[in-house]
Motif scaffolding. Structure first.
Motif, short mmCIF file in Angstrom:
data_model
loop_
_atom_site.label_atom_id
_atom_site.label_comp_id
_atom_site.label_asym_id
_atom_site.label_seq_id
_atom_site.Cartn_x
_atom_site.Cartn_y
_atom_site.Cartn_z
N GLN A 57 0.80 -1.22 0.00
CA GLN A 57 0.00 0.00 0.00
C GLN A 57 0.84 1.28 0.00
N THR A 58 2.15 1.16 0.17
CA THR A 58 2.97 2.35 0.35
C THR A 58 3.10 3.17 -0.93
N THR A 59 3.34 4.44 -0.74
CA THR A 59 3.56 5.34 -1.87
C THR A 59 5.07 5.54 -2.06
N GLU A 60 5.44 6.12 -3.18
CA GLU A 60 6.86 6.34 -3.47
C GLU A 60 7.51 7.24 -2.41
N VAL A 61 6.75 8.20 -1.92
CA VAL A 61 7.29 9.12 -0.92
C VAL A 61 7.69 8.39 0.36
N LEU A 62 6.90 7.40 0.75
CA LEU A 62 7.15 6.73 2.02
C LEU A 62 7.95 5.43 1.90
N GLU A 63 8.35 5.08 0.69
CA GLU A 63 9.12 3.84 0.51
C GLU A 63 10.37 3.79 1.38
N PRO A 64 11.17 4.89 1.47
CA PRO A 64 12.36 4.84 2.33
C PRO A 64 12.01 4.57 3.80
N VAL A 65 10.90 5.14 4.27
CA VAL A 65 10.50 4.96 5.67
C VAL A 65 10.09 3.51 5.92
N VAL A 66 9.32 2.94 4.99
CA VAL A 66 8.88 1.55 5.12
C VAL A 66 10.08 0.61 5.07
N ASP A 67 11.02 0.87 4.15
CA ASP A 67 12.22 0.04 4.05
C ASP A 67 13.05 0.11 5.33
N TYR A 68 13.16 1.32 5.89
CA TYR A 68 13.90 1.50 7.14
C TYR A 68 13.26 0.67 8.25
N PHE A 69 11.94 0.77 8.39
CA PHE A 69 11.23 0.06 9.45
C PHE A 69 11.37 -1.45 9.24
N ASP A 70 11.24 -1.90 8.00
CA ASP A 70 11.33 -3.33 7.70
C ASP A 70 12.73 -3.87 8.02
N ARG A 71 13.76 -3.12 7.63
CA ARG A 71 15.14 -3.57 7.87
C ARG A 71 15.46 -3.67 9.35
N ASN A 72 15.02 -2.67 10.11
CA ASN A 72 15.43 -2.58 11.51
C ASN A 72 14.50 -3.29 12.49
N TYR A 73 13.22 -3.46 12.10
CA TYR A 73 12.25 -3.96 13.08
C TYR A 73 11.48 -5.22 12.68
N VAL A 74 11.45 -5.58 11.41
CA VAL A 74 10.59 -6.70 11.01
C VAL A 74 11.37 -7.83 10.35
N ASN A 75 11.72 -7.67 9.09
CA ASN A 75 12.35 -8.76 8.34
C ASN A 75 13.87 -8.73 8.34
N GLY A 76 14.46 -7.58 8.61
CA GLY A 76 15.91 -7.48 8.61
C GLY A 76 16.46 -7.12 7.24
N PRO A 77 17.72 -6.70 7.18
CA PRO A 77 18.33 -6.31 5.90
C PRO A 77 18.86 -7.51 5.13
N PHE A 78 19.15 -7.29 3.85
CA PHE A 78 19.81 -8.30 3.04
C PHE A 78 21.32 -8.17 3.20
N ARG A 79 22.02 -9.29 3.28
CA ARG A 79 23.48 -9.30 3.31
C ARG A 79 23.98 -10.34 2.32
N SER A 80 25.09 -10.04 1.65
CA SER A 80 25.67 -11.01 0.71
C SER A 80 26.39 -12.10 1.48
N GLN A 81 26.38 -13.28 0.92
CA GLN A 81 27.06 -14.41 1.54
C GLN A 81 28.48 -14.50 1.01
N THR A 82 29.44 -14.42 1.89
CA THR A 82 30.86 -14.51 1.55
C THR A 82 31.24 -13.57 0.41
N GLY A 83 30.62 -12.40 0.38
CA GLY A 83 30.97 -11.41 -0.62
C GLY A 83 30.52 -11.73 -2.02
N GLY A 84 29.67 -12.73 -2.18
CA GLY A 84 29.21 -13.12 -3.51
C GLY A 84 27.95 -12.39 -3.93
N LEU A 85 27.30 -12.93 -4.93
CA LEU A 85 26.10 -12.32 -5.47
C LEU A 85 24.82 -12.89 -4.85
N ILE A 86 24.97 -13.80 -3.93
CA ILE A 86 23.80 -14.40 -3.27
C ILE A 86 23.54 -13.62 -1.99
#
Length: 204
Positions: A57-86
């Protein structure tokens, strides 16, 4: 672990993105931000479902806020495995178990883990303004100490006092509890719950 500080974190991020004026002027933005912090009132096992709905439901304006909340409080951030592309998700900095207040709301418990929060708020009101002089602060400490001594005497005499709650605060707490009960009883879906609670949570 404190709902007040959760909302303050969202507000600071909004300020960092330069969205405070937009928040004050646009009721849809206020509603959506209320829904975002309203995730704290969902049962812990439904938080990710609620976040998925908000992302849709988010708008383009609030995408950074939703991403911030998701990374820090819900699903967590993405990290590469052993510096690869996965890439894979890692645990969020603050997992839902630390800031979820669904059970506390249903049980009429405090939604803060900071025992000094009430004193901080009360002392700020006693001082009355920012940047007070040293003598003003000392005078306010003396007044606060006198009030504590009077309260201790009342308790010793078997007359414990109870702070009168504001009608607006009582109504607000009852509304939040009712919404949580309706969700628990199946009277509201996650989407309906977030839409309803979003109108009650305001940032500042």
């Amino acid at each position: 672990g404190c709902f007040y500080h959760l909302t303050q974190s969202t507000w600071r991020y909004l300020q960092g993105e330069g969205l405070q004026a937009t928040y004050r002027e646009d009721p849809d933005i206020r509603q959506f931000c209320g829904m975002l912090d309203g995730l704290a009132f969902l049962p812990e096992d439904q938080v990710k479902e609620g976040m998925a709905y908000l992302k849709s439901q988010t708008t383009e304006v609030l995408e950074p806020v939703v991403d911030y909340f998701d990374r820090n409080y819900v699903n967590g951030p993405f990290r590469s495995q052993t510096g690869g592309l996965i890439f894979r998700r890692i645990q969020p900095r603050f997992e839902p178990a630390t800031w979820n207040v669904n059970t506390a709301t249903l049980n009429d418990e405090a939604r803060t883990n900071n025992v000094c929060e009430a004193w901080n708020n009360g002392f700020r009101c006693l001082v009355g303004h920012v940047n007070p002089s040293l003598w003003t602060v000392i005078s306010c400490f003396e007044k606060d100490a006198a009030m504590v001594e009077a309260e201790i005497l009342r308790v010793q005499r078997g007359q414990p006092s109870k702070k009168p709650a504001r009608k607006g605060t009582v109504r607000y707490q009852k509304t939040l509890k009712t919404l949580c009960q309706q969700l628990s009883n199946g009277q509201k879906t996650v989407e309906e719950f977030l839409q309803a609670i979003g109108g009650h949570i305001r940032l500042r």
